[in-house]
Design a protein around this motif. Sequence first.
Motif, PDB file in Angstrom:
ATOM      1  N   LEU A 139       0.819  -1.213   0.000  1.00 36.68           N
ATOM      2  CA  LEU A 139       0.000   0.000   0.000  1.00 36.68           C
ATOM      3  C   LEU A 139       0.854   1.264   0.000  1.00 36.68           C
ATOM      4  N   ARG A 140       1.901   1.273   0.802  1.00 33.57           N
ATOM      5  CA  ARG A 140       2.812   2.435   0.810  1.00 33.57           C
ATOM      6  C   ARG A 140       3.425   2.632  -0.569  1.00 33.57           C
ATOM      7  N   ASP A 141       3.856   1.537  -1.181  1.00 31.27           N
ATOM      8  CA  ASP A 141       4.459   1.630  -2.516  1.00 31.27           C
ATOM      9  C   ASP A 141       3.439   2.139  -3.541  1.00 31.27           C
ATOM     10  N   LEU A 142       2.194   1.683  -3.396  1.00 26.14           N
ATOM     11  CA  LEU A 142       1.157   2.131  -4.331  1.00 26.14           C
ATOM     12  C   LEU A 142       0.854   3.613  -4.179  1.00 26.14           C
ATOM     13  N   ARG A 143       0.861   4.090  -2.942  1.00 30.31           N
ATOM     14  CA  ARG A 143       0.586   5.519  -2.708  1.00 30.31           C
ATOM     15  C   ARG A 143       1.610   6.367  -3.448  1.00 30.31           C
ATOM     16  N   GLU A 144       2.878   5.965  -3.376  1.00 29.09           N
ATOM     17  CA  GLU A 144       3.927   6.703  -4.090  1.00 29.09           C
ATOM     18  C   GLU A 144       3.691   6.668  -5.593  1.00 29.09           C
ATOM     19  N   SER A 168     -16.868   1.637 -13.859  1.00 30.16           N
ATOM     20  CA  SER A 168     -17.139   2.032 -12.467  1.00 30.16           C
ATOM     21  C   SER A 168     -15.877   1.974 -11.622  1.00 30.16           C
ATOM     22  N   VAL A 169     -14.834   1.267 -12.100  1.00 30.57           N
ATOM     23  CA  VAL A 169     -13.552   1.299 -11.390  1.00 30.57           C
ATOM     24  C   VAL A 169     -12.711   2.450 -11.934  1.00 30.57           C
ATOM     25  N   ARG A 170     -11.810   2.946 -11.081  1.00 35.11           N
ATOM     26  CA  ARG A 170     -10.767   3.848 -11.572  1.00 35.11           C
ATOM     27  C   ARG A 170      -9.487   3.035 -11.640  1.00 35.11           C
ATOM     28  N   MET A 171      -8.593   3.406 -12.538  1.00 36.24           N
ATOM     29  CA  MET A 171      -7.386   2.596 -12.685  1.00 36.24           C
ATOM     30  C   MET A 171      -6.148   3.410 -12.988  1.00 36.24           C
ATOM     31  N   THR A 172      -5.004   2.752 -12.746  1.00 39.61           N
ATOM     32  CA  THR A 172      -3.731   3.249 -13.233  1.00 39.61           C
ATOM     33  C   THR A 172      -2.855   2.022 -13.469  1.00 39.61           C
ATOM     34  N   ASN A 173      -1.609   2.218 -13.844  1.00 35.66           N
ATOM     35  CA  ASN A 173      -0.720   1.089 -14.132  1.00 35.66           C
ATOM     36  C   ASN A 173       0.677   1.349 -13.605  1.00 35.66           C
ATOM     37  N   LEU A 174       1.391   0.259 -13.419  1.00 40.30           N
ATOM     38  CA  LEU A 174       2.811   0.291 -13.071  1.00 40.30           C
ATOM     39  C   LEU A 174       3.527  -0.615 -14.053  1.00 40.30           C
ATOM     40  N   GLY A 175       4.795  -0.269 -14.352  1.00 38.82           N
ATOM     41  CA  GLY A 175       5.565  -1.144 -15.241  1.00 38.82           C
ATOM     42  C   GLY A 175       5.731  -0.546 -16.618  1.00 38.82           C
ATOM     43  N   PRO A 176       6.509  -1.207 -17.481  1.00 39.84           N
ATOM     44  CA  PRO A 176       6.791  -0.650 -18.813  1.00 39.84           C
ATOM     45  C   PRO A 176       5.538  -0.485 -19.674  1.00 39.84           C
ATOM     46  N   LEU A 177       4.525  -1.317 -19.460  1.00 40.84           N
ATOM     47  CA  LEU A 177       3.302  -1.210 -20.257  1.00 40.84           C
ATOM     48  C   LEU A 177       2.091  -1.131 -19.336  1.00 40.84           C
ATOM     49  N   GLY A 178       1.097  -0.379 -19.769  1.00 35.57           N
ATOM     50  CA  GLY A 178      -0.132  -0.274 -18.985  1.00 35.57           C
ATOM     51  C   GLY A 178      -1.338  -0.545 -19.860  1.00 35.57           C
ATOM     52  N   TRP A 179      -2.345  -1.159 -19.242  1.00 27.65           N
ATOM     53  CA  TRP A 179      -3.574  -1.483 -19.995  1.00 27.65           C
ATOM     54  C   TRP A 179      -4.512  -0.284 -19.908  1.00 27.65           C
ATOM     55  N   CYS A 192       1.373  -3.972 -14.520  1.00 23.39           N
ATOM     56  CA  CYS A 192       0.616  -4.179 -13.279  1.00 23.39           C
ATOM     57  C   CYS A 192      -0.537  -3.196 -13.320  1.00 23.39           C
ATOM     58  N   LEU A 193      -1.709  -3.716 -13.645  1.00 23.75           N
ATOM     59  CA  LEU A 193      -2.915  -2.879 -13.667  1.00 23.75           C
ATOM     60  C   LEU A 193      -3.396  -2.722 -12.229  1.00 23.75           C
ATOM     61  N   VAL A 194      -3.688  -1.481 -11.866  1.00 23.54           N
ATOM     62  CA  VAL A 194      -4.209  -1.175 -10.536  1.00 23.54           C
ATOM     63  C   VAL A 194      -5.658  -0.743 -10.704  1.00 23.54           C
ATOM     64  N   ASN A 195      -6.581  -1.531 -10.163  1.00 25.28           N
ATOM     65  CA  ASN A 195      -8.005  -1.172 -10.206  1.00 25.28           C
ATOM     66  C   ASN A 195      -8.428  -0.717  -8.821  1.00 25.28           C
ATOM     67  N   PHE A 196      -9.094   0.420  -8.743  1.00 24.97           N
ATOM     68  CA  PHE A 196      -9.658   0.860  -7.466  1.00 24.97           C
ATOM     69  C   PHE A 196     -11.180   0.796  -7.536  1.00 24.97           C
ATOM     70  N   TYR A 197     -11.756   0.042  -6.604  1.00 24.61           N
ATOM     71  CA  TYR A 197     -13.212  -0.115  -6.520  1.00 24.61           C
ATOM     72  C   TYR A 197     -13.718   0.701  -5.338  1.00 24.61           C
ATOM     73  N   GLY A 198     -14.435   1.813  -5.618  1.00 28.07           N
ATOM     74  CA  GLY A 198     -15.154   2.540  -4.566  1.00 28.07           C
ATOM     75  C   GLY A 198     -16.494   1.853  -4.358  1.00 28.07           C
ATOM     76  N   GLY A 199     -17.344   2.471  -3.568  1.00 27.26           N
ATOM     77  CA  GLY A 199     -18.648   1.915  -3.164  1.00 27.26           C
ATOM     78  C   GLY A 199     -19.329   0.938  -4.102  1.00 27.26           C
ATOM     79  N   ASP A 200     -19.798   1.417  -5.254  1.00 25.35           N
ATOM     80  CA  ASP A 200     -20.660   0.571  -6.089  1.00 25.35           C
ATOM     81  C   ASP A 200     -19.925  -0.022  -7.287  1.00 25.35           C
ATOM     82  N   ALA A 201     -18.620   0.060  -7.284  1.00 26.36           N
ATOM     83  CA  ALA A 201     -17.880  -0.390  -8.471  1.00 26.36           C
ATOM     84  C   ALA A 201     -17.962  -1.900  -8.637  1.00 26.36           C
ATOM     85  N   LYS A 202     -17.953  -2.317  -9.880  1.00 26.93           N
ATOM     86  CA  LYS A 202     -17.929  -3.751 -10.202  1.00 26.93           C
ATOM     87  C   LYS A 202     -17.244  -3.916 -11.552  1.00 26.93           C
ATOM     88  N   MET A 203     -17.074  -5.153 -11.974  1.00 21.19           N
ATOM     89  CA  MET A 203     -16.456  -5.394 -13.284  1.00 21.19           C
ATOM     90  C   MET A 203     -17.167  -6.562 -13.937  1.00 21.19           C
TER      91      MET A 203
END
Length: 196
Positions: A17-22, A42-53, A97-108
């Motif tokens: 989590l600390r690493d993700l915050r940075e 409904s999710v928000r996302m970001t990526n880590l690594g040479p390629l991101g989705w 490394c795809l990072v998905n953040f699910y708030g309250g009503d998010a789904k996939m």
Amino acid sequence: MRYLPEFLDRHAQEQVLRDLREAVAVAPLFTPVMPRTGKPFSVRMTNLGPLGWVSDKAGYRYQASHPELSTPWPAIPVSVLAVWNRVSNYAHPPEACLVNFYGGDAKMGLHQDRDEEDFEAPVVSISLGDTALFRVGGATRGGKTRSLKLASGDVLILEGASRLAFHGIDRVIGGSSTLLKDGGRINLTLRRVTNP
Ligand SMILES: O=C(O)CCC(=O)C(=O)O
Ligand SMILES: [Mn+2]
């Protein structure tokens, strides 16, 4: 499919989590939209690594830069790479490394991960924060599915016959974890994108 409940203990989850915050400070979460329709995820996302989705009106794809900032994605932290190294049984590092953040009503919705070149490489997923109801079926749409709870620290590996299994998140159970102080769920999905 290989399910490793409580793979990361609380201490290890807090390190990730600390690493993700940075990383998110450098590559902020964005809201992707569906190809063609432009309907927001409904999710928000970001990526880590040479390629991101990423997904936008033009389609799904991997790219080397953040869609809003045009800057390279931050590196995948050691705390996350360590999980791949321990569980993937694959000789090459992940590229995304795809990072998905699910708030309250998010789904996939149910989908396959198939924008990668090498299906010999597994997909390794790490769950943090509130528990999710994960649904998984076979390699064809419309078949039988079953559901599984993914809790904070759980790792799931789609490999072999399960690599192309349909899967999705039905919902997140609010208040089920204390890891994220404002609640919600984070899923990290590690993938090899190109053929080594
Ligand atoms: O959130 C999850 O557990 C699954 C995420 C997922 O399937 C994806 O991003 O492709
Ligand atoms: Mn997926």
